[in-house]
Design a protein around this motif. Structure first.
Motif, PDB file in Angstrom:
ATOM      1  N   VAL A  14     -52.486-107.992  -3.187  1.00  0.00           N
ATOM      2  CA  VAL A  14     -52.118-107.538  -4.527  1.00  0.00           C
ATOM      3  C   VAL A  14     -51.413-106.200  -4.379  1.00  0.00           C
ATOM      4  O   VAL A  14     -51.911-105.304  -3.682  1.00  0.00           O
ATOM      5  N   HIS A  15     -50.263-106.076  -5.016  1.00  0.00           N
ATOM      6  CA  HIS A  15     -49.509-104.826  -5.013  1.00  0.00           C
ATOM      7  C   HIS A  15     -49.099-104.521  -6.448  1.00  0.00           C
ATOM      8  O   HIS A  15     -48.277-105.241  -7.024  1.00  0.00           O
ATOM      9  N   THR A  16     -49.683-103.520  -7.025  1.00  0.00           N
ATOM     10  CA  THR A  16     -49.484-103.156  -8.441  1.00  0.00           C
ATOM     11  C   THR A  16     -49.583-104.413  -9.294  1.00  0.00           C
ATOM     12  O   THR A  16     -50.641-105.009  -9.369  1.00  0.00           O
ATOM     13  N   SER A  17     -48.497-104.837  -9.901  1.00  0.00           N
ATOM     14  CA  SER A  17     -48.564-106.015 -10.782  1.00  0.00           C
ATOM     15  C   SER A  17     -48.128-107.301 -10.083  1.00  0.00           C
ATOM     16  O   SER A  17     -47.944-108.327 -10.725  1.00  0.00           O
ATOM     17  N   PHE A  18     -47.968-107.257  -8.764  1.00  0.00           N
ATOM     18  CA  PHE A  18     -47.564-108.437  -8.013  1.00  0.00           C
ATOM     19  C   PHE A  18     -48.699-108.951  -7.145  1.00  0.00           C
ATOM     20  O   PHE A  18     -49.445-108.177  -6.548  1.00  0.00           O
ATOM     21  N   VAL A  19     -48.802-110.261  -7.056  1.00  0.00           N
ATOM     22  CA  VAL A  19     -49.776-110.921  -6.190  1.00  0.00           C
ATOM     23  C   VAL A  19     -49.002-111.843  -5.259  1.00  0.00           C
ATOM     24  O   VAL A  19     -48.191-112.653  -5.721  1.00  0.00           O
ATOM     25  N   LEU A  20     -49.207-111.702  -3.964  1.00  0.00           N
ATOM     26  CA  LEU A  20     -48.656-112.657  -3.001  1.00  0.00           C
ATOM     27  C   LEU A  20     -49.777-113.592  -2.612  1.00  0.00           C
ATOM     28  O   LEU A  20     -50.846-113.157  -2.177  1.00  0.00           O
ATOM     29  N   ALA A  41     -38.967-107.959  -1.534  1.00  0.00           N
ATOM     30  CA  ALA A  41     -40.153-107.327  -2.125  1.00  0.00           C
ATOM     31  C   ALA A  41     -41.407-107.889  -1.468  1.00  0.00           C
ATOM     32  O   ALA A  41     -42.331-107.135  -1.123  1.00  0.00           O
ATOM     33  N   SER A  42     -41.442-109.198  -1.254  1.00  0.00           N
ATOM     34  CA  SER A  42     -42.595-109.816  -0.577  1.00  0.00           C
ATOM     35  C   SER A  42     -42.752-109.243   0.826  1.00  0.00           C
ATOM     36  O   SER A  42     -43.869-108.946   1.262  1.00  0.00           O
ATOM     37  N   PHE A  43     -41.631-109.076   1.526  1.00  0.00           N
ATOM     38  CA  PHE A  43     -41.668-108.471   2.858  1.00  0.00           C
ATOM     39  C   PHE A  43     -42.317-107.087   2.789  1.00  0.00           C
ATOM     40  O   PHE A  43     -43.176-106.744   3.609  1.00  0.00           O
ATOM     41  N   SER A  44     -41.909-106.293   1.818  1.00  0.00           N
ATOM     42  CA  SER A  44     -42.442-104.934   1.671  1.00  0.00           C
ATOM     43  C   SER A  44     -43.950-104.944   1.433  1.00  0.00           C
ATOM     44  O   SER A  44     -44.683-104.122   1.993  1.00  0.00           O
ATOM     45  N   PHE A  45     -44.415-105.881   0.610  1.00  0.00           N
ATOM     46  CA  PHE A  45     -45.849-105.979   0.330  1.00  0.00           C
ATOM     47  C   PHE A  45     -46.621-106.382   1.587  1.00  0.00           C
ATOM     48  O   PHE A  45     -47.714-105.868   1.850  1.00  0.00           O
ATOM     49  N   ILE A  46     -46.055-107.293   2.352  1.00  0.00           N
ATOM     50  CA  ILE A  46     -46.702-107.714   3.604  1.00  0.00           C
ATOM     51  C   ILE A  46     -46.700-106.559   4.601  1.00  0.00           C
ATOM     52  O   ILE A  46     -47.685-106.319   5.296  1.00  0.00           O
ATOM     53  N   LYS A  47     -45.591-105.827   4.656  1.00  0.00           N
ATOM     54  CA  LYS A  47     -45.492-104.700   5.591  1.00  0.00           C
ATOM     55  C   LYS A  47     -46.563-103.646   5.298  1.00  0.00           C
ATOM     56  O   LYS A  47     -47.110-103.040   6.218  1.00  0.00           O
ATOM     57  N   GLU A  48     -46.872-103.432   4.035  1.00  0.00           N
ATOM     58  CA  GLU A  48     -47.949-102.494   3.691  1.00  0.00           C
ATOM     59  C   GLU A  48     -49.279-102.951   4.279  1.00  0.00           C
ATOM     60  O   GLU A  48     -50.106-102.131   4.675  1.00  0.00           O
ATOM     61  N   CYS A  49     -49.497-104.251   4.354  1.00  0.00           N
ATOM     62  CA  CYS A  49     -50.746-104.793   4.891  1.00  0.00           C
ATOM     63  C   CYS A  49     -50.820-104.661   6.410  1.00  0.00           C
ATOM     64  O   CYS A  49     -51.905-104.730   6.994  1.00  0.00           O
ATOM     65  N   MET A  50     -49.670-104.471   7.037  1.00  0.00           N
ATOM     66  CA  MET A  50     -49.614-104.363   8.496  1.00  0.00           C
ATOM     67  C   MET A  50     -50.467-103.200   9.006  1.00  0.00           C
ATOM     68  O   MET A  50     -51.040-103.270  10.095  1.00  0.00           O
ATOM     69  N   ALA A  51     -50.584-102.133   8.209  1.00  0.00           N
ATOM     70  CA  ALA A  51     -51.376-100.972   8.623  1.00  0.00           C
ATOM     71  C   ALA A  51     -52.858-101.314   8.767  1.00  0.00           C
ATOM     72  O   ALA A  51     -53.561-100.713   9.579  1.00  0.00           O
ATOM     73  N   ILE A 135     -47.358-113.658  -9.955  1.00  0.00           N
ATOM     74  CA  ILE A 135     -47.891-114.269  -8.747  1.00  0.00           C
ATOM     75  C   ILE A 135     -46.729-114.947  -8.009  1.00  0.00           C
ATOM     76  O   ILE A 135     -46.010-115.764  -8.588  1.00  0.00           O
ATOM     77  N   LEU A 136     -46.557-114.574  -6.757  1.00  0.00           N
ATOM     78  CA  LEU A 136     -45.517-115.165  -5.922  1.00  0.00           C
ATOM     79  C   LEU A 136     -46.160-116.085  -4.899  1.00  0.00           C
ATOM     80  O   LEU A 136     -47.077-115.693  -4.171  1.00  0.00           O
ATOM     81  N   ARG A 137     -45.674-117.309  -4.879  1.00  0.00           N
ATOM     82  CA  ARG A 137     -46.143-118.312  -3.927  1.00  0.00           C
ATOM     83  C   ARG A 137     -44.924-118.894  -3.216  1.00  0.00           C
ATOM     84  O   ARG A 137     -43.814-118.775  -3.712  1.00  0.00           O
TER      85      ARG A 137
END
Length: 142
Positions: A14-20, A41-51, A135-137
């Protein structure tokens, strides 16, 4: 070419108002589609999870000057997410990815050439608004 995902079958964040909410059905998932649909944008959200998740490795245009082939060949046990794949991946790297049995790939781009893929590997984003969240699927492209 369809082979079972070897690192993760499901990715959720979950990133602000987006859900992957991605369900992977193949070891190589190619995310394609029109501009402005949320791929980067999905890439960016996944990249945040990389940490927080050592099983994720993200590469994009910022890595253009790096030796992408060497980075990928040294990786083991990773979900490797590549944005701007059409620019980053030459034919030799694409062939390596197609035969790599140590990693799983989410490739964001429009050119699946030399990845030995079939329609089972091609996906696009589907978005659904629920309340204040989008929600992005991933769904089959063809």
């Amino acid at each position: 070419m369809k082979s079972k995902p070897i690192i993760m079958e499901h990715f959720f964040t979950v990133h602000t108002s987006f859900v992957l909410d991605f369900n992977f059905t193949s070891n190589i998932t190619i995310l394609t589609g029109d501009s402005g649909t949320g791929k980067t944008a999905s890439f960016s959200f996944i990249k945040e999870c990389m940490a927080l998740n050592p099983d994720i490795m993200c590469l994009n245009y910022l890595d253009y000057q790096k030796d992408i082939a060497d980075i990928i060949k040294k990786a083991k046990g990773k979900l490797i997410v590549i944005d701007n794949a059409d620019v980053l991946l030459d034919d030799d790297v694409r062939k390596y990815i197609a035969l790599d049995d140590k990693n799983q790939y989410l490739i964001i781009g429009r050119n699946p050439k030399n990845l030995f893929t079939t329609k089972d590997n091609l996906f696009e984003l589907a978005s659904e608004v629920q309340g204040e969240q989008t929600i992005l699927r991933i769904k089959s492209y063809l």
